[in-house]
Design an enzyme around this catalytic site. Sequence first.
Site, PDB file in Angstrom:
ATOM      1  N   GLY A 204       0.820  -1.213   0.000  1.00  0.00           N
ATOM      2  CA  GLY A 204       0.000   0.000   0.000  1.00  0.00           C
ATOM      3  C   GLY A 204       0.848   1.254   0.000  1.00  0.00           C
ATOM      4  O   GLY A 204       2.058   1.193  -0.211  1.00  0.00           O
ATOM      5  N   ASN A 205       0.215   2.377   0.220  1.00  0.00           N
ATOM      6  CA  ASN A 205       0.967   3.632   0.308  1.00  0.00           C
ATOM      7  C   ASN A 205       0.309   4.534   1.346  1.00  0.00           C
ATOM      8  O   ASN A 205      -0.734   4.199   1.897  1.00  0.00           O
ATOM      9  CB  ASN A 205       1.058   4.302  -1.062  1.00  0.00           C
ATOM     10  CG  ASN A 205      -0.306   4.621  -1.629  1.00  0.00           C
ATOM     11  OD1 ASN A 205      -0.997   5.486  -1.123  1.00  0.00           O
ATOM     12  ND2 ASN A 205      -0.702   3.894  -2.662  1.00  0.00           N
ATOM     13  N   ARG A 206       0.921   5.688   1.606  1.00  0.00           N
ATOM     14  CA  ARG A 206       0.504   6.509   2.743  1.00  0.00           C
ATOM     15  C   ARG A 206      -0.608   7.506   2.416  1.00  0.00           C
ATOM     16  O   ARG A 206      -0.970   8.319   3.261  1.00  0.00           O
ATOM     17  CB  ARG A 206       1.724   7.267   3.291  1.00  0.00           C
ATOM     18  CG  ARG A 206       2.700   6.345   3.996  1.00  0.00           C
ATOM     19  CD  ARG A 206       3.922   7.111   4.440  1.00  0.00           C
ATOM     20  NE  ARG A 206       3.589   8.249   5.268  1.00  0.00           N
ATOM     21  CZ  ARG A 206       4.349   9.340   5.397  1.00  0.00           C
ATOM     22  NH1 ARG A 206       5.467   9.429   4.737  1.00  0.00           N
ATOM     23  NH2 ARG A 206       3.979  10.323   6.177  1.00  0.00           N
ATOM     24  N   SER A 207      -1.167   7.438   1.226  1.00  0.00           N
ATOM     25  CA  SER A 207      -2.209   8.421   0.879  1.00  0.00           C
ATOM     26  C   SER A 207      -3.418   8.291   1.813  1.00  0.00           C
ATOM     27  O   SER A 207      -3.900   7.191   2.077  1.00  0.00           O
ATOM     28  CB  SER A 207      -2.652   8.198  -0.564  1.00  0.00           C
ATOM     29  OG  SER A 207      -3.785   8.984  -0.833  1.00  0.00           O
TER      30      SER A 207
END
Length: 409
Positions: A204-207
């Site tokens: 995933g990512n931090r958005s």
Amino acid sequence: MFVVVGVSGGIAAYKTVHLVRLLVKEGHEVHVVPTADAVRFVGLPTWEAISRNPVTTSVHEDVARVRHVALGQSADLVIVAPATANTLAKMATGLADDLLGTTLLATTAPVVVAPAMHTEMWRHPATAHNVATLRERGVVVVGPDDGALTGGDSGPGRMSEPEEIVAAALSVAGAGGREDLAGLRVVVSAGGTREPIDPVRFIGNRSSGKQGIAVALAAADRGADVVLVAAHVDEGVLAEASAHPRVSVERAGTAAELAAAVASAATGADVVVMAAAVADYRVAEVSDAKLSKDAAAGPGITLHLVENDDILAGLVRDRVDGRIVVGFAAETPQDGESLLDRGRRKAARKGADLLAVNQVGWSQGFEADRNEVTLLEASGDVVGTAAGSKRDVADALWDAVLGIRSKNK
Ligand code: CTP
């Protein structure tokens, strides 16, 4: 905007503290008018501190300035949250035996109520009749929601979440008042995609989706009809968007799901904004069973990743006449390279009508409430810059979109 928040005596008053805070944070002048019963749940010092204005329950204070009608006369919007069965009954009858009652009779501003009570009280014919009377008079009723109630029972009666009440109230009051996007059909993607590795793990990512959701809400407030395709986002912020009458929300988990949802929503759209943080790669073979260390051949494992389709590039390629495609570029410029150079290269590569370039880093950009962007056309020309709240950035983006639309005419 001058907002009066009436609070009646229910345990949900604690949630109204957050509601007042949201309004103050958005720059509104907020005056809280609790009933005598309400201050048994949350005291005057809390209301004063959070609203930054003096608070009283009595019509006998500040008499020289005729406070009992002055608040109602000055109000641009009145919210009553929680509205108990008793307060709804008093409102329906027009009783004015306290400051909230006189304020409500003295106002011509829109009134929004958020009922909170036990299911039996909500369903009682007397309450139903009072609510119908208030609705006939133009009072907007938000909620109540279905869920757990104090005392362990559950059902309809829970006060709606503050974000939802604030969004509904501000849209009723026509906050901002600009309708310069009226008639436009807009698609906005927001949040981070997650690419599964196995049933319990993902890449995933931090958005947080806050910027994309602000873009969607700004468009809706300015009159557009919006489809918000939300990947993994801050659910509290999303609740605010879902409550907007001109926003419909679709959910997507992976990049492939987001691509499909955006493609179908984009049919007939005038503007598509890709604010989502889309994973560039997915795991080639997702394991049906949880990967186990026992099964690993050595001290590490290797995941084989394959590239996902570039959704933005596809939208640019398949663009119909008149449609505007907007992208975001989150950049961490490398040594000796400026953010703008990097943004310009991406603008040329992506070909979007508008690219909002922002700098991100370990402690910059993600999850924050502020942002700073440079807006580039595909040619690399700077057509705007914005720094401030994510809502300010969103408004600047829509101003630039309107600029491009008028140039294309
Ligand atoms: N984007 C997309 N589909 C992808 C990857 C990105 O539509 N598979 C979109 C994003 O929503 C954003 C823009 O492309 O609007 C730029 O995303 P960014 O991650 O900054 O760029 P990348 O294309 O991933 O390029 P790079 O990794 O080289 O920075």
